[in-house]
Design a protein around this motif. Structure first.
Motif, PDB file in Angstrom:
ATOM      1  N   GLU A 123       0.793  -1.229   0.000  1.00 58.56           N
ATOM      2  CA  GLU A 123       0.000   0.000   0.000  1.00 58.56           C
ATOM      3  C   GLU A 123       0.825   1.279   0.000  1.00 58.56           C
ATOM      4  OE1 GLU A 123      -2.719  -0.288   3.278  1.00 58.56           O
ATOM      5  OE2 GLU A 123      -3.810  -1.967   2.369  1.00 58.56           O
ATOM      6  N   LYS A 124       2.030   1.221   0.509  1.00 59.06           N
ATOM      7  CA  LYS A 124       2.835   2.442   0.582  1.00 59.06           C
ATOM      8  C   LYS A 124       4.008   2.415  -0.406  1.00 59.06           C
ATOM      9  CE  LYS A 124       1.679   3.430   5.395  1.00 59.06           C
ATOM     10  NZ  LYS A 124       2.192   3.551   6.769  1.00 59.06           N
ATOM     11  N   LEU A 125       4.851   1.401  -0.282  1.00 57.33           N
ATOM     12  CA  LEU A 125       6.084   1.371  -1.068  1.00 57.33           C
ATOM     13  C   LEU A 125       5.838   1.155  -2.562  1.00 57.33           C
ATOM     14  CD1 LEU A 125       9.161   1.516  -0.841  1.00 57.33           C
ATOM     15  CD2 LEU A 125       9.172  -0.930  -0.409  1.00 57.33           C
ATOM     16  N   SER A 126       5.082   0.143  -2.899  1.00 56.08           N
ATOM     17  CA  SER A 126       4.904  -0.203  -4.314  1.00 56.08           C
ATOM     18  C   SER A 126       4.031   0.793  -5.068  1.00 56.08           C
ATOM     19  CB  SER A 126       4.337  -1.614  -4.459  1.00 56.08           C
ATOM     20  OG  SER A 126       3.046  -1.677  -3.899  1.00 56.08           O
ATOM     21  N   THR A 127       3.319   1.653  -4.371  1.00 57.75           N
ATOM     22  CA  THR A 127       2.457   2.634  -5.047  1.00 57.75           C
ATOM     23  C   THR A 127       3.182   3.935  -5.378  1.00 57.75           C
ATOM     24  OG1 THR A 127       1.666   3.506  -2.941  1.00 57.75           O
ATOM     25  CG2 THR A 127       0.386   1.708  -3.932  1.00 57.75           C
ATOM     26  N   ILE A 128       4.448   4.075  -4.959  1.00 60.76           N
ATOM     27  CA  ILE A 128       5.217   5.286  -5.254  1.00 60.76           C
ATOM     28  C   ILE A 128       5.569   5.299  -6.738  1.00 60.76           C
ATOM     29  CG2 ILE A 128       7.401   6.501  -4.820  1.00 60.76           C
ATOM     30  CD1 ILE A 128       7.328   5.321  -1.970  1.00 60.76           C
ATOM     31  N   ASP A 129       5.293   6.437  -7.413  1.00 64.15           N
ATOM     32  CA  ASP A 129       5.667   6.578  -8.821  1.00 64.15           C
ATOM     33  C   ASP A 129       7.167   6.398  -8.972  1.00 64.15           C
ATOM     34  OD1 ASP A 129       3.124   7.047  -9.757  1.00 64.15           O
ATOM     35  OD2 ASP A 129       3.288   9.231  -9.574  1.00 64.15           O
ATOM     36  N   GLY A 130       7.564   5.532  -9.877  1.00 61.38           N
ATOM     37  CA  GLY A 130       8.971   5.261 -10.116  1.00 61.38           C
ATOM     38  C   GLY A 130       9.438   3.946  -9.517  1.00 61.38           C
ATOM     39  N   VAL A 131       8.682   3.403  -8.557  1.00 59.85           N
ATOM     40  CA  VAL A 131       9.019   2.087  -7.999  1.00 59.85           C
ATOM     41  C   VAL A 131       8.460   1.045  -8.960  1.00 59.85           C
ATOM     42  CG1 VAL A 131       8.577   0.453  -6.123  1.00 59.85           C
ATOM     43  CG2 VAL A 131       9.111   2.842  -5.605  1.00 59.85           C
ATOM     44  N   THR A 132       9.353   0.236  -9.534  1.00 55.05           N
ATOM     45  CA  THR A 132       8.916  -0.746 -10.533  1.00 55.05           C
ATOM     46  C   THR A 132       8.754  -2.150  -9.971  1.00 55.05           C
ATOM     47  OG1 THR A 132      11.190  -1.123 -11.253  1.00 55.05           O
ATOM     48  CG2 THR A 132       9.936   0.575 -12.429  1.00 55.05           C
ATOM     49  N   SER A 133       9.502  -2.495  -8.910  1.00 53.00           N
ATOM     50  CA  SER A 133       9.330  -3.805  -8.282  1.00 53.00           C
ATOM     51  C   SER A 133      10.007  -3.830  -6.925  1.00 53.00           C
ATOM     52  CB  SER A 133       9.889  -4.932  -9.168  1.00 53.00           C
ATOM     53  OG  SER A 133      11.295  -4.861  -9.219  1.00 53.00           O
ATOM     54  N   THR A 134       9.577  -4.808  -6.129  1.00 48.06           N
ATOM     55  CA  THR A 134      10.161  -4.990  -4.803  1.00 48.06           C
ATOM     56  C   THR A 134      10.372  -6.484  -4.552  1.00 48.06           C
ATOM     57  OG1 THR A 134       8.034  -5.194  -3.661  1.00 48.06           O
ATOM     58  CG2 THR A 134       8.961  -2.961  -3.864  1.00 48.06           C
ATOM     59  N   ALA A 135      11.294  -6.793  -3.664  1.00 44.11           N
ATOM     60  CA  ALA A 135      11.500  -8.159  -3.183  1.00 44.11           C
ATOM     61  C   ALA A 135      11.713  -8.052  -1.673  1.00 44.11           C
ATOM     62  CB  ALA A 135      12.697  -8.814  -3.853  1.00 44.11           C
ATOM     63  N   THR A 136      10.855  -8.723  -0.919  1.00 44.27           N
ATOM     64  CA  THR A 136      10.894  -8.617   0.541  1.00 44.27           C
ATOM     65  C   THR A 136      11.527  -9.872   1.136  1.00 44.27           C
ATOM     66  OG1 THR A 136       8.890  -7.280   0.509  1.00 44.27           O
ATOM     67  CG2 THR A 136       9.489  -8.282   2.611  1.00 44.27           C
ATOM     68  N   HIS A 137      12.484  -9.661   2.027  1.00 47.34           N
ATOM     69  CA  HIS A 137      13.180 -10.742   2.725  1.00 47.34           C
ATOM     70  C   HIS A 137      12.991 -10.520   4.221  1.00 47.34           C
ATOM     71  CE1 HIS A 137      15.241 -11.544  -1.100  1.00 47.34           C
ATOM     72  NE2 HIS A 137      15.398 -10.239  -1.165  1.00 47.34           N
ATOM     73  N   PHE A 138      12.443 -11.499   4.909  1.00 47.63           N
ATOM     74  CA  PHE A 138      12.235 -11.370   6.349  1.00 47.63           C
ATOM     75  C   PHE A 138      13.485 -11.833   7.086  1.00 47.63           C
ATOM     76  CE2 PHE A 138       7.977 -11.503   4.631  1.00 47.63           C
ATOM     77  CZ  PHE A 138       7.415 -10.415   5.278  1.00 47.63           C
ATOM     78  N   ILE A 139      13.890 -11.049   8.072  1.00 51.25           N
ATOM     79  CA  ILE A 139      15.057 -11.383   8.879  1.00 51.25           C
ATOM     80  C   ILE A 139      14.599 -12.367   9.947  1.00 51.25           C
ATOM     81  CG2 ILE A 139      16.797 -10.481  10.466  1.00 51.25           C
ATOM     82  CD1 ILE A 139      16.665  -7.867   8.744  1.00 51.25           C
ATOM     83  N   LEU A 140      15.132 -13.573   9.888  1.00 51.54           N
ATOM     84  CA  LEU A 140      14.700 -14.630  10.799  1.00 51.54           C
ATOM     85  C   LEU A 140      15.486 -14.630  12.109  1.00 51.54           C
ATOM     86  CD1 LEU A 140      14.336 -17.488   8.170  1.00 51.54           C
ATOM     87  CD2 LEU A 140      12.580 -15.908   9.003  1.00 51.54           C
ATOM     88  N   LYS A 141      16.774 -14.324  12.026  1.00 52.02           N
ATOM     89  CA  LYS A 141      17.608 -14.310  13.218  1.00 52.02           C
ATOM     90  C   LYS A 141      18.813 -13.426  12.952  1.00 52.02           C
ATOM     91  CE  LYS A 141      20.034 -17.325  16.434  1.00 52.02           C
ATOM     92  NZ  LYS A 141      20.331 -18.700  16.817  1.00 52.02           N
ATOM     93  N   LYS A 142      19.174 -12.641  13.944  1.00 52.46           N
ATOM     94  CA  LYS A 142      20.366 -11.798  13.836  1.00 52.46           C
ATOM     95  C   LYS A 142      21.516 -12.499  14.553  1.00 52.46           C
ATOM     96  CE  LYS A 142      18.160  -7.314  13.615  1.00 52.46           C
ATOM     97  NZ  LYS A 142      18.037  -5.999  14.256  1.00 52.46           N
ATOM     98  N   TYR A 143      22.633 -12.605  13.864  1.00 53.94           N
ATOM     99  CA  TYR A 143      23.833 -13.172  14.467  1.00 53.94           C
ATOM    100  C   TYR A 143      24.813 -12.071  14.878  1.00 53.94           C
ATOM    101  CZ  TYR A 143      22.122 -17.576  12.614  1.00 53.94           C
ATOM    102  OH  TYR A 143      21.356 -18.677  12.343  1.00 53.94           O
ATOM    103  N   LYS A 144      24.915 -11.047  14.030  1.00 54.33           N
ATOM    104  CA  LYS A 144      25.865  -9.977  14.286  1.00 54.33           C
ATOM    105  C   LYS A 144      25.346  -8.708  13.627  1.00 54.33           C
ATOM    106  CE  LYS A 144      30.773  -8.875  13.746  1.00 54.33           C
ATOM    107  NZ  LYS A 144      32.058  -9.385  13.262  1.00 54.33           N
ATOM    108  N   GLN A 145      25.438  -7.585  14.332  1.00 54.33           N
ATOM    109  CA  GLN A 145      25.024  -6.308  13.786  1.00 54.33           C
ATOM    110  C   GLN A 145      25.958  -5.238  14.320  1.00 54.33           C
ATOM    111  OE1 GLN A 145      20.835  -5.412  14.213  1.00 54.33           O
ATOM    112  NE2 GLN A 145      21.194  -3.231  14.080  1.00 54.33           N
ATOM    113  N   GLN A 146      26.450  -4.392  13.449  1.00 51.52           N
ATOM    114  CA  GLN A 146      27.350  -3.306  13.815  1.00 51.52           C
ATOM    115  C   GLN A 146      28.500  -3.802  14.700  1.00 51.52           C
ATOM    116  OE1 GLN A 146      24.748  -0.357  15.489  1.00 51.52           O
ATOM    117  NE2 GLN A 146      24.065   0.334  13.472  1.00 51.52           N
ATOM    118  N   ASN A 147      29.093  -4.913  14.287  1.00 55.25           N
ATOM    119  CA  ASN A 147      30.234  -5.531  14.960  1.00 55.25           C
ATOM    120  C   ASN A 147      29.922  -6.123  16.333  1.00 55.25           C
ATOM    121  OD1 ASN A 147      32.203  -5.280  12.951  1.00 55.25           O
ATOM    122  ND2 ASN A 147      32.457  -3.121  13.452  1.00 55.25           N
TER     123      ASN A 147
END
Length: 163
Positions: A123-147
């Motif tokens: 409803e928000k992202l894909s309706t923006i003029d100029g956005v032609t496609s999206t691919a969504t990846h869900f983060i299942l588990k974080k192992y390391k972030q910002q070192n």
């Protein structure tokens, strides 16, 4: 930028809770110099803010984090910037990056549920003029972030001795 400012920035990036006295000792300078440098770096827009890194899995708060790849048709004279600005204005958006490769922009968002993330994309992202496609990846588990490693296994905590 001089070496002392570079060292100060690396220390703050590593742990922004160091006291001025600790930073002064590690940078071999005075607390007053540290305070002046930090204020100057803030004024220059080098230091943008401070934030705690939280392992939300250890809290009672339920959330879904997703990385969304976005293909964009660049606008004449504006490139990708105008569309990226529209995207990062949404409160759900935590991070937004211009990328090389198969997609133009990567967006990281957090929602309460999978459905909430899906609604944001449809409803928000894909309706923006100029956005032609999206691919969504869900983060299942974080192992390391910002070192920072989120949960080291016990056998990783103790080094094995080889002979």
């Amino acid at each position: 930028m001089d070496q002392r400012s570079n060292k100060l920035l690396k220390l703050l990036e590593q742990d922004c809770t160091y006291s001025p006295a600790q930073l002064a000792a590690m940078c071999d300078t005075t607390e007053e110099d540290v305070a002046l440098r930090i204020e100057s770096l803030k004024d220059e827009g080098v230091i943008l803010g401070y934030k705690a890194l939280i392992n939300w899995e250890k809290t009672a708060i339920e959330a879904v984090e997703a990385l969304i790849e976005v293909k964009i048709t660049p606008q004449r004279d504006k490139g990708f910037d105008r569309i990226a600005e529209r995207i990062y204005q949404y409160e759900e958006v935590e991070s937004c990056y211009l990328m090389s490769g198969g997609y133009d922009v990567t967006v990281i968002i957090t929602g309460r549920t999978l459905r909430e993330v899906a609604l944001f994309v449809s409803e928000k992202l894909s309706t923006i003029d100029g956005v032609t496609s999206t691919a969504t990846h869900f983060i299942l588990k974080k192992y390391k972030q910002q070192n920072v490693i989120f949960e080291a296994r016990e056998e990783q905590k103790e080094r094995l001795i080889f002979s």
